[in-house]
Design an enzyme around this catalytic site. Structure first.
Site, short mmCIF file in Angstrom:
data_model
loop_
_atom_site.label_atom_id
_atom_site.label_comp_id
_atom_site.label_asym_id
_atom_site.label_seq_id
_atom_site.Cartn_x
_atom_site.Cartn_y
_atom_site.Cartn_z
N LYS A 67 0.87 -1.18 0.00
CA LYS A 67 0.00 0.00 0.00
C LYS A 67 0.90 1.22 0.00
CE LYS A 67 -2.34 1.66 3.63
NZ LYS A 67 -3.42 1.84 4.62
N ARG A 110 -10.37 -1.67 7.30
CA ARG A 110 -9.44 -2.68 7.84
C ARG A 110 -8.89 -2.25 9.20
NH1 ARG A 110 -4.50 -0.08 8.93
NH2 ARG A 110 -2.92 -0.47 7.36
N GLN A 138 -11.40 8.36 11.00
CA GLN A 138 -11.45 6.92 11.31
C GLN A 138 -12.48 6.58 12.39
OE1 GLN A 138 -9.49 4.85 9.55
NE2 GLN A 138 -8.38 6.53 8.59
N MET A 219 -5.34 2.67 18.64
CA MET A 219 -5.29 2.57 17.18
C MET A 219 -4.62 3.77 16.51
SD MET A 219 -6.64 -0.34 17.01
CE MET A 219 -6.57 -0.48 15.23
N GLY A 220 -4.45 4.87 17.24
CA GLY A 220 -3.96 6.09 16.58
C GLY A 220 -2.45 6.13 16.40
N THR A 221 -1.71 5.48 17.31
CA THR A 221 -0.25 5.59 17.26
C THR A 221 0.33 4.62 16.24
OG1 THR A 221 -0.18 6.34 19.54
CG2 THR A 221 1.86 5.43 18.64
N ASP A 222 0.77 5.19 15.11
CA ASP A 222 1.31 4.36 14.03
C ASP A 222 2.61 4.93 13.49
OD1 ASP A 222 0.28 6.62 12.90
OD2 ASP A 222 -0.98 5.60 11.42
N LYS A 226 4.31 9.44 18.13
CA LYS A 226 2.90 9.58 18.49
C LYS A 226 2.63 8.82 19.79
CE LYS A 226 0.57 10.02 14.02
NZ LYS A 226 -0.35 9.30 13.13
N GLY A 292 -2.72 -1.53 18.04
CA GLY A 292 -3.00 -1.73 16.61
C GLY A 292 -2.20 -0.75 15.78
P1 NAD Z 1 -8.13 12.82 11.42
O1 NAD Z 1 -7.14 13.85 11.07
O2 NAD Z 1 -9.40 12.72 10.67
O3 NAD Z 1 -8.51 12.95 12.98
C1 NAD Z 1 -7.52 13.19 13.94
C2 NAD Z 1 -8.11 13.00 15.32
O4 NAD Z 1 -7.09 13.25 16.29
C3 NAD Z 1 -9.24 13.96 15.64
O5 NAD Z 1 -10.12 13.30 16.51
C4 NAD Z 1 -8.51 15.10 16.34
O6 NAD Z 1 -9.36 15.86 17.16
C5 NAD Z 1 -7.51 14.32 17.14
N1 NAD Z 1 -6.31 15.06 17.52
C6 NAD Z 1 -5.50 15.78 16.71
N2 NAD Z 1 -4.46 16.28 17.42
C7 NAD Z 1 -4.65 15.86 18.71
C8 NAD Z 1 -3.93 16.04 19.91
N3 NAD Z 1 -2.79 16.74 19.94
N4 NAD Z 1 -4.41 15.48 21.04
C9 NAD Z 1 -5.55 14.76 21.01
N5 NAD Z 1 -6.28 14.55 19.91
C10 NAD Z 1 -5.82 15.08 18.77
O7 NAD Z 1 -7.34 11.44 11.37
P2 NAD Z 1 -7.91 9.97 11.26
O8 NAD Z 1 -7.89 9.53 9.83
O9 NAD Z 1 -9.16 9.83 12.03
O10 NAD Z 1 -6.72 9.15 11.98
C11 NAD Z 1 -6.56 9.21 13.39
C12 NAD Z 1 -5.24 8.58 13.77
O11 NAD Z 1 -5.26 7.18 13.42
C13 NAD Z 1 -4.04 9.14 13.04
O12 NAD Z 1 -2.97 9.26 13.97
C14 NAD Z 1 -3.70 8.11 11.98
O13 NAD Z 1 -2.36 8.12 11.60
C15 NAD Z 1 -4.07 6.84 12.72
N6 NAD Z 1 -4.35 5.69 11.87
C16 NAD Z 1 -3.95 4.48 12.33
C17 NAD Z 1 -4.20 3.35 11.56
C18 NAD Z 1 -3.78 2.00 12.08
O14 NAD Z 1 -3.86 1.03 11.33
N7 NAD Z 1 -3.42 1.87 13.33
C19 NAD Z 1 -4.86 3.46 10.33
C20 NAD Z 1 -5.30 4.72 9.92
C21 NAD Z 1 -5.06 5.84 10.71
#
Ligand code: NAD
Length: 321
Positions: A67, A110, A138, A219-222, A226, A292
């Site tokens: 990807k 996914r 997400q 799930m956010g930390t990738d 982060k 994740g």
């Molecule tokens: P997005 O930009 O649409 O949303 C970002 C989110 O983070 C929002 O809820 C925002 O309010 C919040 N945010 C931003 N800065 C912040 C901070 N300093 N403190 C607290 N909250 C904060 O992004 P998204 O597409 O929803 O993705 C969210 C996260 O998930 C990203 O970090 C992305 O890289 C990660 N992600 C992980 C996977 C995985 O497989 N684990 C897959 C896709 C995305």
């Protein structure tokens, strides 16, 4: 060569399909039948974009590919999703390009499937309250998928940018769950299952706030740097991940490893639980945490399933290449 557009992906691939694809590939990874190649992710010095590749090979499913894509923070102002990606599948017998598949919707389903698989295998069966930390792109996908795993009766949510919460509330309403916006400490006091899906670079949830028996899907930390939860919480939880190598370098566990609160051997691939070689949760009081990190094989498994169904349904575009 086959092309499957973003629109067709949405038509032919649902949450249940994503769950099956992701659960199977996590199982294959744990058996050593499938492996991810090292992730490439670079700040390209243009449009503040992060760009890279996630790739791998599933020998059991005969899926090879990558990807390609990343994060363009200025996209929202242009009416585009800030995460942009495309999946490339290659024939493992001869290396020829087999398919190009839109990766944006697939990434969201996914990723939601990964936390869902963790909830299905690790959350207490009597979990009633779902806590959502994050309300970006997400989060809606995460909420819909998680809601199908346990008989939740309520959603509590927190987001740094409060103006994004009404969209998440409307998803909860659509699936028939009461929704309450709360402060983070209150969220932890109520939730039996918590999903964190933000771009935060600091701990948002502290160890002392979490109830015994909670399941947390981080799930956010990738990416390196982060962070979403307190390393002390990671140290106190029973840890599971999609992929160990990513968890300790770019996942939530990176900080607890750096603080020497956790060792590699403390982390179990979720595939071991799926395969029955690890029991998973051992008591109703245990705090379980799924890191994740997002692996290329999830994308390849999803894209490969999409190609199969799109071809069957006559919705794929076939071209000579
Ligand atoms: P997005 O930009 O649409 O949303 C970002 C989110 O983070 C929002 O809820 C925002 O309010 C919040 N945010 C931003 N800065 C912040 C901070 N300093 N403190 C607290 N909250 C904060 O992004 P998204 O597409 O929803 O993705 C969210 C996260 O998930 C990203 O970090 C992305 O890289 C990660 N992600 C992980 C996977 C995985 O497989 N684990 C897959 C896709 C995305």
């Amino acid at each position: 060569m086959i092309i499957v557009s973003e629109e067709v992906c949405q038509q032919v691939f649902g949450r249940a399909d994503a769950f099956t694809a992701v659960e199977s590939v996590f199982a294959a990874m744990a058996k050593g039948d499938a492996y991810n190649f090292p992730v490439i992710r670079e700040a390209i010095g243009y449009q503040d974009a992060l760009y890279g590749f996630k790739s791998g090979f599933d020998r059991a499913g005969l899926t090879l590919g990558l990807k390609s894509g990343g994060y363009w923070p200025n996209n929202l102002a242009k009416g585009l999703t800030n995460h942009q990606s495309t999946v490339f599948l290659f024939d493992p017998d001869n290396g020829k390009l087999q398919a190009l598949v839109g990766g944006n919707y697939l990434t969201a389903v996914r990723t939601a499937a990964a936390s869902s698989v963790s909830i299905a295998h690790l959350a207490r069966h009597d979990s009633k309250v779902l806590g959502m930390v994050g309300a970006g792109h997400q989060a809606s996908f995460q909420l819909r998928a998680a809601a199908e795993q346990r008989p939740f009766e309520k959603v509590v949510a927190w987001n740094l940018h409060a103006e994004q919460l009404p969209k998440l509330a409307s998803v909860a309403e659509e699936i028939g769950l009461p929704f309450e916006a709360v402060e983070r400490e209150q969220l932890c006091a109520q939730a039996d299952v918590i999903i964190t899906i933000t771009s935060a670079h600091e701990a948002l949830l502290m160890k002392d706030w979490i109830k015994p028996g909670t399941h947390i899907a981080c799930m956010g930390t990738d990416t390196k740097g982060k962070q979403e939860v307190d390393p002390e919480l990671v140290g106190a939880a029973t840890l599971f991940t999609d992929e160990l190598a990513q968890s300790i370098t770019i996942g939530e566990v990176q900080h607890a490893i750096a603080a020497e609160l956790v060792r590699e051997g403390d982390i179990t691939p979720i595939g071991d639980v799926i395969n029955g070689t690890h029991p998973g949760r051992s008591s109703d009081d245990e705090i379980t945490l799924f890191d994740g990190t997002g692996v290329g094989l999830q994308d390849l498994a999803a894209a490969s399933a999409v190609v199969r169904v799109a071809v069957e349904q006559g919705k794929a575009l076939e071209i000579d290449f």
